[in-house]
Scaffold this motif. Structure first.
Motif, PDB file in Angstrom:
ATOM      1  N   GLN B  81      42.334  17.805  10.317  1.00  0.00           N
ATOM      2  CA  GLN B  81      42.073  16.408  10.825  1.00  0.00           C
ATOM      3  C   GLN B  81      42.959  15.459  11.187  1.00  0.00           C
ATOM      4  O   GLN B  81      42.982  14.832  11.995  1.00  0.00           O
ATOM      5  CB  GLN B  81      40.763  15.991  10.169  1.00  0.00           C
ATOM      6  CG  GLN B  81      39.429  16.848   9.997  1.00  0.00           C
ATOM      7  CD  GLN B  81      38.632  16.759   8.986  1.00  0.00           C
ATOM      8  OE1 GLN B  81      38.812  15.751   8.228  1.00  0.00           O
ATOM      9  NE2 GLN B  81      37.712  17.639   8.872  1.00  0.00           N
ATOM     10  N   GLY B  82      43.821  15.451  10.183  1.00  0.00           N
ATOM     11  CA  GLY B  82      45.139  14.484  10.402  1.00  0.00           C
ATOM     12  C   GLY B  82      45.829  15.061  11.802  1.00  0.00           C
ATOM     13  O   GLY B  82      46.402  14.530  12.469  1.00  0.00           O
ATOM     14  N   ARG B  85      44.662  14.417  14.733  1.00  0.00           N
ATOM     15  CA  ARG B  85      44.097  13.085  14.674  1.00  0.00           C
ATOM     16  C   ARG B  85      42.480  12.840  15.245  1.00  0.00           C
ATOM     17  O   ARG B  85      42.213  12.097  15.790  1.00  0.00           O
ATOM     18  CB  ARG B  85      44.912  12.478  15.960  1.00  0.00           C
ATOM     19  CG  ARG B  85      46.173  12.360  15.558  1.00  0.00           C
ATOM     20  CD  ARG B  85      46.971  11.698  16.680  1.00  0.00           C
ATOM     21  NE  ARG B  85      47.275  12.930  17.729  1.00  0.00           N
ATOM     22  CZ  ARG B  85      48.341  13.563  17.838  1.00  0.00           C
ATOM     23  NH1 ARG B  85      49.071  13.467  16.745  1.00  0.00           N
ATOM     24  NH2 ARG B  85      48.425  14.702  18.181  1.00  0.00           N
ATOM     25  N   ASN B  86      41.647  13.844  14.586  1.00  0.00           N
ATOM     26  CA  ASN B  86      40.188  13.819  14.872  1.00  0.00           C
ATOM     27  C   ASN B  86      39.568  14.387  13.724  1.00  0.00           C
ATOM     28  O   ASN B  86      39.903  15.221  13.207  1.00  0.00           O
ATOM     29  CB  ASN B  86      39.877  14.463  16.016  1.00  0.00           C
ATOM     30  CG  ASN B  86      38.595  14.310  16.401  1.00  0.00           C
ATOM     31  OD1 ASN B  86      37.675  14.658  15.990  1.00  0.00           O
ATOM     32  ND2 ASN B  86      38.341  13.492  17.596  1.00  0.00           N
ATOM     33  N   ARG B 151      48.579  13.761  22.154  1.00  0.00           N
ATOM     34  CA  ARG B 151      47.445  13.325  22.107  1.00  0.00           C
ATOM     35  C   ARG B 151      46.388  14.606  21.751  1.00  0.00           C
ATOM     36  O   ARG B 151      46.627  15.690  22.614  1.00  0.00           O
ATOM     37  CB  ARG B 151      46.823  12.289  23.079  1.00  0.00           C
ATOM     38  CG  ARG B 151      47.437  11.041  22.894  1.00  0.00           C
ATOM     39  CD  ARG B 151      46.934  10.086  23.922  1.00  0.00           C
ATOM     40  NE  ARG B 151      45.466  10.061  23.662  1.00  0.00           N
ATOM     41  CZ  ARG B 151      44.613   9.453  24.587  1.00  0.00           C
ATOM     42  NH1 ARG B 151      45.419   8.694  25.754  1.00  0.00           N
ATOM     43  NH2 ARG B 151      43.413   9.413  24.478  1.00  0.00           N
ATOM     44  N   LEU B 222      52.029  10.508   3.872  1.00  0.00           N
ATOM     45  CA  LEU B 222      52.310   9.532   4.699  1.00  0.00           C
ATOM     46  C   LEU B 222      52.634   9.815   6.273  1.00  0.00           C
ATOM     47  O   LEU B 222      52.242   9.228   7.041  1.00  0.00           O
ATOM     48  CB  LEU B 222      53.506   8.792   4.347  1.00  0.00           C
ATOM     49  CG  LEU B 222      53.503   8.030   2.662  1.00  0.00           C
ATOM     50  CD1 LEU B 222      54.399   7.671   2.055  1.00  0.00           C
ATOM     51  CD2 LEU B 222      52.258   7.170   2.848  1.00  0.00           C
ATOM     52  N   ASN B 225      49.185   9.951   7.659  1.00  0.00           N
ATOM     53  CA  ASN B 225      48.818   8.748   7.912  1.00  0.00           C
ATOM     54  C   ASN B 225      49.456   7.922   9.104  1.00  0.00           C
ATOM     55  O   ASN B 225      48.407   7.861  10.380  1.00  0.00           O
ATOM     56  CB  ASN B 225      49.087   7.762   6.978  1.00  0.00           C
ATOM     57  CG  ASN B 225      48.222   7.717   5.670  1.00  0.00           C
ATOM     58  OD1 ASN B 225      47.208   8.599   5.856  1.00  0.00           O
ATOM     59  ND2 ASN B 225      48.629   7.314   4.587  1.00  0.00           N
ATOM     60  N   ALA B 226      50.668   8.221   9.344  1.00  0.00           N
ATOM     61  CA  ALA B 226      51.126   7.682  10.729  1.00  0.00           C
ATOM     62  C   ALA B 226      50.793   8.616  11.921  1.00  0.00           C
ATOM     63  O   ALA B 226      50.652   7.883  13.067  1.00  0.00           O
ATOM     64  CB  ALA B 226      52.619   7.720  10.539  1.00  0.00           C
ATOM     65  N   LEU B 228      48.238   9.607  12.871  1.00  0.00           N
ATOM     66  CA  LEU B 228      46.903   9.448  13.318  1.00  0.00           C
ATOM     67  C   LEU B 228      47.039   8.404  14.251  1.00  0.00           C
ATOM     68  O   LEU B 228      46.264   8.101  15.317  1.00  0.00           O
ATOM     69  CB  LEU B 228      46.029   8.853  12.212  1.00  0.00           C
ATOM     70  CG  LEU B 228      45.744   9.783  11.042  1.00  0.00           C
ATOM     71  CD1 LEU B 228      44.665   8.780  10.047  1.00  0.00           C
ATOM     72  CD2 LEU B 228      44.983  10.948  11.581  1.00  0.00           C
ATOM     73  N   MET B 229      48.208   7.647  14.518  1.00  0.00           N
ATOM     74  CA  MET B 229      48.316   6.792  15.655  1.00  0.00           C
ATOM     75  C   MET B 229      49.342   7.392  16.811  1.00  0.00           C
ATOM     76  O   MET B 229      49.459   6.810  17.833  1.00  0.00           O
ATOM     77  CB  MET B 229      49.483   5.457  15.208  1.00  0.00           C
ATOM     78  CG  MET B 229      48.582   4.816  14.181  1.00  0.00           C
ATOM     79  SD  MET B 229      49.106   3.085  13.712  1.00  0.00           S
ATOM     80  CE  MET B 229      50.656   3.434  12.850  1.00  0.00           C
ATOM     81  N   ARG B 232      54.338  10.252  18.738  1.00  0.00           N
ATOM     82  CA  ARG B 232      55.602   9.504  18.982  1.00  0.00           C
ATOM     83  C   ARG B 232      55.675   8.299  17.867  1.00  0.00           C
ATOM     84  O   ARG B 232      56.754   8.001  17.488  1.00  0.00           O
ATOM     85  CB  ARG B 232      55.455   8.782  20.387  1.00  0.00           C
ATOM     86  CG  ARG B 232      55.541   9.864  21.441  1.00  0.00           C
ATOM     87  CD  ARG B 232      56.869  10.363  21.379  1.00  0.00           C
ATOM     88  NE  ARG B 232      57.477  11.314  22.284  1.00  0.00           N
ATOM     89  CZ  ARG B 232      58.369  12.049  22.287  1.00  0.00           C
ATOM     90  NH1 ARG B 232      59.122  11.878  21.457  1.00  0.00           N
ATOM     91  NH2 ARG B 232      58.480  12.682  23.520  1.00  0.00           N
ATOM     92  N   VAL B 233      54.738   7.575  17.638  1.00  0.00           N
ATOM     93  CA  VAL B 233      54.521   6.589  16.680  1.00  0.00           C
ATOM     94  C   VAL B 233      55.190   7.056  15.384  1.00  0.00           C
ATOM     95  O   VAL B 233      55.926   6.277  14.609  1.00  0.00           O
ATOM     96  CB  VAL B 233      53.149   6.033  16.449  1.00  0.00           C
ATOM     97  CG1 VAL B 233      52.956   4.980  15.222  1.00  0.00           C
ATOM     98  CG2 VAL B 233      52.720   5.382  17.817  1.00  0.00           C
ATOM     99  N   HIS B 236      58.865   7.376  15.628  1.00  0.00           N
ATOM    100  CA  HIS B 236      59.604   5.868  15.756  1.00  0.00           C
ATOM    101  C   HIS B 236      59.603   5.230  14.517  1.00  0.00           C
ATOM    102  O   HIS B 236      60.410   4.486  14.116  1.00  0.00           O
ATOM    103  CB  HIS B 236      59.018   5.121  16.906  1.00  0.00           C
ATOM    104  CG  HIS B 236      58.990   5.558  18.031  1.00  0.00           C
ATOM    105  ND1 HIS B 236      60.116   6.302  18.662  1.00  0.00           N
ATOM    106  CD2 HIS B 236      58.186   5.753  19.181  1.00  0.00           C
ATOM    107  CE1 HIS B 236      59.975   6.486  19.907  1.00  0.00           C
ATOM    108  NE2 HIS B 236      58.956   6.028  20.283  1.00  0.00           N
ATOM    109  N   ILE B 237      58.642   5.592  13.489  1.00  0.00           N
ATOM    110  CA  ILE B 237      58.647   5.193  12.177  1.00  0.00           C
ATOM    111  C   ILE B 237      59.718   5.766  11.308  1.00  0.00           C
ATOM    112  O   ILE B 237      60.066   5.379  10.198  1.00  0.00           O
ATOM    113  CB  ILE B 237      57.138   5.240  11.430  1.00  0.00           C
ATOM    114  CG1 ILE B 237      56.276   4.240  12.307  1.00  0.00           C
ATOM    115  CG2 ILE B 237      57.071   4.868   9.957  1.00  0.00           C
ATOM    116  CD1 ILE B 237      54.742   4.444  11.959  1.00  0.00           C
TER     117      ILE B 237
END
Lengths: 261, 343
Positions: B81-82, B85-86, B151, B222, B225-226, B228-229, B232-233, B236-237
């Motif tokens: 699910q992570g 992202r759903n 996505r 972790l 967690n990121a 999920l956004m 790319r996000v 970048h983190i």
């Protein structure tokens, strides 16, 4: 601080950017302008290192982007994409804290709090991100990217470390009038205070006119005009690029206003 | 929204519930044994030698296998699910379990003919390794189909799952009907699952890969967690997204493959368990991953107990009980997403 020279970007055989040269300096607010499909977001993505093959061509603090380790880069520059889709019920403060996974808990809380306060969303810290309005979500995302580089910003100010960079793609698209102004005020203040560079893709020419130091105007992947904001935003250039008549109202001691006719 | 504020406390409570339910589950069966006697028999201390044997050789491996399978499926569901992202991704729904089952059945039926080379090479682990590879192929395939530019298209993911479930299910059915191999369990086992024939060997074979997945997946909490956004996000983190993605796909397939090899296809565990945990502890993967493992164990022990009680002395397939719980749960989730204010 970050630059590309004579840069071409080709995706699936299509030329997206042609002969683009740009050098962004520490401490300035730099905006990328242009009509839809001009290549603004693509240029921002190039600077963010999203195209693996083109990373060596981007110079960041006198080093190619490809030479940075992921975490080293993350502490010096943060990226806010046009839209962030999150389908899970995190609290707003948890969303912000995701940007700083490698620091201790107390430090995380302090930085999250500070970042939320800067964008006027501290009161939403304990709210479910999914229940926030589009504008509130956008401000939480702004807080997230700022939190990511806050330490570098502080160090740059106090001990003269490398100043950080913010890359923002239409970061005020869902904000009301007051919050648009407030966000750019904060960004400009930070740019001045800690020598941070802000690169923002924008559609609102008046926001650009008000807050930007320099601008780059793109059309069909090519640079039309680049330089100090008010040399870029001239009536003839805007009319040529956007194919629509405008009037520029000059005001003594105030930024000029651009009105479409 | 979040029923338990202190996540470590919540995990401890879940762990205690797993232990209690394991003991209760071991009291149920052809011979009723009281819970105190079960505990005594576990250590071989009961005066009744038959009870000692029944508990140690039949009921204990079954309940431990149930814990492993439940934990393995649920932790894989949470990680998927992570990754997608759903919250609707589930190893059963998107076809990973049936893919693993098809690979397992293929090895059993064709192991002495077309796939003789494979069985000679992998020996005792021929079936679980095949199940792992089957699961891995499907996870990778679904990810390629449903994910573009970082996505995930949920409709595509679920539709691809329907197609893969149909194809793999049909192939499994054909193989089982044409086979006279005694090693092959019934089609019911592969489509609806069972813990009835649990042995200590099953526990050993499935335990290692499942514990590996449960142990390693939290290292990516972790990143997930990121994630999920968006891919790319999280890049970048500063996360190593490529590595994390590969590791998560492999560990998920490992866990599902091991579970399917010993218990057949038990659906919905990977959907329901992470969901309940998010309601209890929130969506942070640092708590969702271990919490799902515990919740999955609880769900499977519970379903297995119900499966044994409800038509005693016969047994229902456990997958039937899980589907009776999970199906309506899935519908409720869809309805809730229609109204779309958090969940």
């Amino acid at each position: 601080m970050i630059s590309v020279a004579d840069f071409n970007l080709t995706l699936n055989g299509k030329a997206i950017l042609q002969q683009v040269s740009v050098a962004i300096e520490a401490g300035e607010v730099f905006v990328i302008l242009g009509p839809n499909g001009a290549g603004k977001s693509s240029l921002l993505k190039v600077l963010a290192g999203e195209f693996e093959a083109y990373k060596p061509a981007v110079q960041f603090h006198q080093r190619p982007l490809s030479s940075y380790a992921p975490r080293e880069l993350a502490q010096l520059r943060a990226v806010m994409p046009q839209a962030v889709h999150l389908d899970f019920p995190f609290l707003a403060e948890e969303v912000v804290s995701m940007a700083i996974p490698y620091v201790g808990k107390a430090e995380v809380n302090r930085r999250v709090d500070e970042a939320l306060a800067l964008f006027d969303v501290r009161h939403l810290a304990q709210r479910n991100y999914l229940t926030l309005s589009g504008g509130e979500q956008q401000r939480v995302q702004l807080a997230r990217v700022l939190a990511q580089i806050l330490t570098a910003a502080k160090q740059a100010e106090q001990t003269g470390g490398l100043p950080p960079l913010l890359l923002l793609d239409e970061c005020t698209s869902s904000l009301d009038l007051a919050h648009q102004q407030q966000v750019f005020k904060v960004l400009r203040r930070l740019a001045r205070a800690v020598k941070m560079a802000v690169v923002a893709v924008l559609h609102d020419l008046n926001l650009a006119s008000h807050y930007a130091d320099r601008a780059l105007l793109l059309s069909e992947g090519k640079i039309v005009q680049q330089g100090p904001i008010h040399q870029v935003l001239t009536q003839s250039t805007i009319e040529a690029v956007y194919q629509t008549p405008v009037e520029i109202i000059e005001r003594p001691d105030r930024y000029p206003v651009i009105v479409p006719l | 929204m979040r029923l338990i504020k202190c996540a470590p406390c919540g995990l401890s409570v879940l762990a205690v519930v797993v232990l209690l339910m394991a003991v209760v589950s071991m009291t149920i069966g052809a011979i009723q044994i009281g819970w105190l006697d079960v505990v005594l028999a576990l250590f071989g201390l009961s005066d009744n030698a038959q009870w000692n044997w029944v508990v140690q050789e039949i009921r204990l491996p079954r309940v431990i296998l149930g814990i492993l399978v439940g934990a393995g499926l649920a932790v894989a569901g949470a990680a998927m699910q992570g990754l997608f992202r759903n919250p609707l991704a589930d190893p059963g729904l998107v076809g990973v379990s049936t893919g693993a089952a098809l690979a397992a059945v293929s090895v059993i039926v064709l192991g002495s003919t077309y796939l003789a080379g494979w069985t000679a090479m992998t020996g005792y682990y021929a079936v679980p390794i095949a199940a792992f590879l089957g699961g891995l192929t499907i996870t990778w395939l679904i990810y390629q189909i449903a994910t573009k530019d970082g996505r995930t298209d949920v409709a595509l993911m679920l539709l691809a799952g329907i197609a893969i479930n149909a194809i793999a299910g049909a192939a499994t059915g054909v193989l089982t009907y044409y086979s006279t191999d005694e090693a092959l369990r019934s089609l019911t086992f592969w489509t609806m699952g069972s813990l009835a024939s649990a042995t200590w060997t099953d526990v050993l074979v499935s335990g290692i890969p499942i514990l590996l997945a449960i142990g390693l997946l939290p290292y990516f909490a972790l990143t997930l967690n990121a994630f999920l956004m968006g891919e790319r996000v999280s890049e970048h983190i500063g996360f190593n997204v490529k590595l994390a993605k590969r590791a998560i796909i492999v560990l998920t397939a490992l866990s599902v493959g091991a579970a399917v090899a010993v218990s057949g296809v038990i659906g919905f565990v990977g959907l329901v368990a992470p969901h309940l945990v998010r309601l209890l502890l929130g969506p942070d993967h640092r708590w969702v991953l271990p919490g799902s493992a515990l919740m999955g164990a609880i769900l499977v022990i519970l379903s297995d107990s119900i499966a044994r009680i409800i038509v005693a002395p016969a047994e229902l397939p456990i997958g039937l009980v899980m589907a009776a719980i999970g199906g309506p749960f899935f519908l409720a989730l869809l309805l809730q997403r229609r109204n779309r204010v958090g969940f």
